[in-house]
Design a protein around this motif. Structure first.
Motif, mmCIF file in Angstrom:
data_model
loop_
_atom_site.group_PDB
_atom_site.id
_atom_site.type_symbol
_atom_site.label_atom_id
_atom_site.label_comp_id
_atom_site.label_asym_id
_atom_site.label_seq_id
_atom_site.Cartn_x
_atom_site.Cartn_y
_atom_site.Cartn_z
ATOM 1 N N LYS A 1 -0.132 -6.813 1.274
ATOM 2 C CA LYS A 1 -0.441 -5.563 0.615
ATOM 3 C C LYS A 1 -0.487 -5.169 -0.447
ATOM 4 O O LYS A 1 0.269 -6.866 -1.385
ATOM 5 N N PHE B 1 3.238 -9.885 2.126
ATOM 6 C CA PHE B 1 3.745 -8.460 1.502
ATOM 7 C C PHE B 1 4.410 -9.607 0.612
ATOM 8 O O PHE B 1 5.338 -10.435 0.857
ATOM 9 N N THR C 1 6.197 -14.104 3.202
ATOM 10 C CA THR C 1 6.448 -13.718 1.380
ATOM 11 C C THR C 1 6.693 -14.603 0.428
ATOM 12 O O THR C 1 6.397 -15.972 0.836
ATOM 13 N N ASP D 1 3.086 0.340 8.569
ATOM 14 C CA ASP D 1 2.167 -1.014 8.389
ATOM 15 C C ASP D 1 2.465 -1.954 9.844
ATOM 16 O O ASP D 1 1.413 -2.532 10.205
ATOM 17 N N VAL E 1 0.172 -8.399 -4.981
ATOM 18 C CA VAL E 1 0.434 -8.466 -3.819
ATOM 19 C C VAL E 1 1.550 -7.119 -3.786
ATOM 20 O O VAL E 1 2.740 -7.755 -4.913
ATOM 21 N N ARG E 2 2.034 -6.412 -3.180
ATOM 22 C CA ARG E 2 3.256 -5.931 -3.491
ATOM 23 C C ARG E 2 3.855 -5.151 -1.782
ATOM 24 O O ARG E 2 3.748 -6.163 -1.129
ATOM 25 N N SER E 3 5.051 -5.211 -1.603
ATOM 26 C CA SER E 3 6.026 -4.717 -0.185
ATOM 27 C C SER E 3 5.862 -3.929 0.467
ATOM 28 O O SER E 3 4.579 -3.205 0.438
ATOM 29 N N ALA E 4 6.134 -4.293 2.057
ATOM 30 C CA ALA E 4 5.658 -3.675 3.134
ATOM 31 C C ALA E 4 6.283 -2.461 3.299
ATOM 32 O O ALA E 4 7.659 -1.909 2.329
ATOM 33 N N ARG F 1 -0.916 3.234 -1.605
ATOM 34 C CA ARG F 1 -1.137 1.607 -1.299
ATOM 35 C C ARG F 1 -2.339 0.909 -0.929
ATOM 36 O O ARG F 1 -2.877 1.598 -0.172
ATOM 37 N N MET G 1 -4.281 -2.062 2.177
ATOM 38 C CA MET G 1 -3.457 -3.383 3.361
ATOM 39 C C MET G 1 -5.253 -3.714 3.187
ATOM 40 O O MET G 1 -5.814 -3.129 4.187
#
Length: 334
Positions: free
Chosen positions: A71, A138, A158, A124, A117-120, A101, A103
């Protein structure tokens, strides 16, 4: 809130004590499973209401190499991206505030680094059901979302669960500077067979309309794809500027799919109260496929979350993509 390093030392100590007796091992496993169900005790991801998943249980890895999905941040401050040009498929979706965003999905090659990289997001999980227990990399997720990630048939990784696989870059401010070393999670690429997307590759369909440019707009973001005869690719633009990789190469796609889908409100909001859009990728609808300098109006169908997406012409003929990187941009159906 305990630092990740402290959590790691505590877990290591529990593991050593657990090895002394079978009874203590069982107790430790039970406690770990209980912690996995609650989640959300790790550090925040990025100030947008996201929690690290370092304390929750993760799905066991599948046998053999796994497909990797990462992500990615796509704010202006996060660009240029690293490793995005090595992805087999790039999905773009709308998130809070009308931003976007990405993927990135890797199956045929694994770059040295990928990021930022960032948050889910909840969407997703539905998107990734089409793959066989993929790895999702993520930075974190909302506390309320962690139980859904726990139950999803994937392996979540993570900075809390795989600290050795992540690092902070020096060229961008936090939170836009978190990067992944994919080989720490995927020692070898699983290969083309892992791409169970439903995509077909081959000669172009008949018909189509000669097209030089296509733009997809979100409330606060936009993507533009411009055909290049010399490169035989669609050059990628984001928010009115050329999209390049960290080493200065222009990003380009062999095939671009503008897939019109239902985008609805989810049960999640960011720390400012903005609702997180949920992009529905299961169902059917219209799409536009761009390849070889032409645009084709087609239909898409994904009957079940475990299915890939089929693209067909009006008479039901499957639509082939050009060989190379595919971008799928989810746009709100009118």
């Amino acid at each position: 809130m305990r630092p990740v390093a402290t959590v790691g030392r505590e877990r290591g100590a529990r593991g050593r004590r657990a090895a002394t007796t079978a009874a203590l091992l069982a107790a430790t496993v039970t406690a770990a499973l209980a912690a996995g169900c609650t989640g959300g005790n790790g550090p925040r991801d990025d100030g947008r209401g996201s929690a690290d998943a370092s304390e929750r249980g993760t799905t066991p890895a599948a046998t053999g190499p796994s497909l990797l999905a990462v992500k990615l941040d796509n704010a202006a401050a996060a660009r240029p991206h690293t490793g995005l040009d090595a992805a087999d498929v790039v999905y773009a979706e709308q998130v809070e505030g009308g931003l976007s965003r990405l993927m990135a999905v890797y199956a045929t090659q694994v770059p040295e680094a990928v990021g930022p990289v960032r948050s889910a997001r909840e969407s997703d999980l539905e998107l990734l059901r089409q793959f066989d227990r993929p790895i999702l990399a993520f930075s974190g997720a909302q506390k309320k979302l962690l139980p859904l990630i726990d139950r999803a048939p994937l392996r979540a990784e993570t900075p809390g669960s795989a600290s050795e696989a992540y690092f902070r870059g020096s060229g961008k401010p936090a939170p836009h500077n978190l990067y992944l070393r994919p080989e720490r999670l995927v020692p070898e690429a699983p290969g083309q067979a892992a791409l169970t997307t439903g995509f077909r590759y081959g000669s172009a369909p008949v018909g189509g309309t000669a097209t030089t440019s296509q733009t997809v707009r979100y409330p606060a973001a936009r993507f533009t794809f411009t055909w290049s005869d010399s490169r035989d690719r669609w050059l990628v633009g984001m928010d009115g500027a050329p999209a390049t990789t960290a080493d200065g190469k222009r990003m380009a796609a062999a095939t671009v799919v503008v897939q019109y889908v239902k985008v609805r409100e989810s049960g999640f909001r960011d720390f400012m109260g903005n609702n997180t859009p949920y992009t529905e990728t299961v169902g059917s609808g219209k799409a536009k496929v761009l390849r070889d300098g032409r645009a084709y109006d087609v239909n898409w169908k994904r009957a079940d979350p475990t299915d890939g997406t089929a693209f067909t012409t009006g008479d039901g003929t499957p639509v082939n993509f050009a060989k190379g990187q595919v971008w799928v941009v989810y746009a709100k159906a009118s």
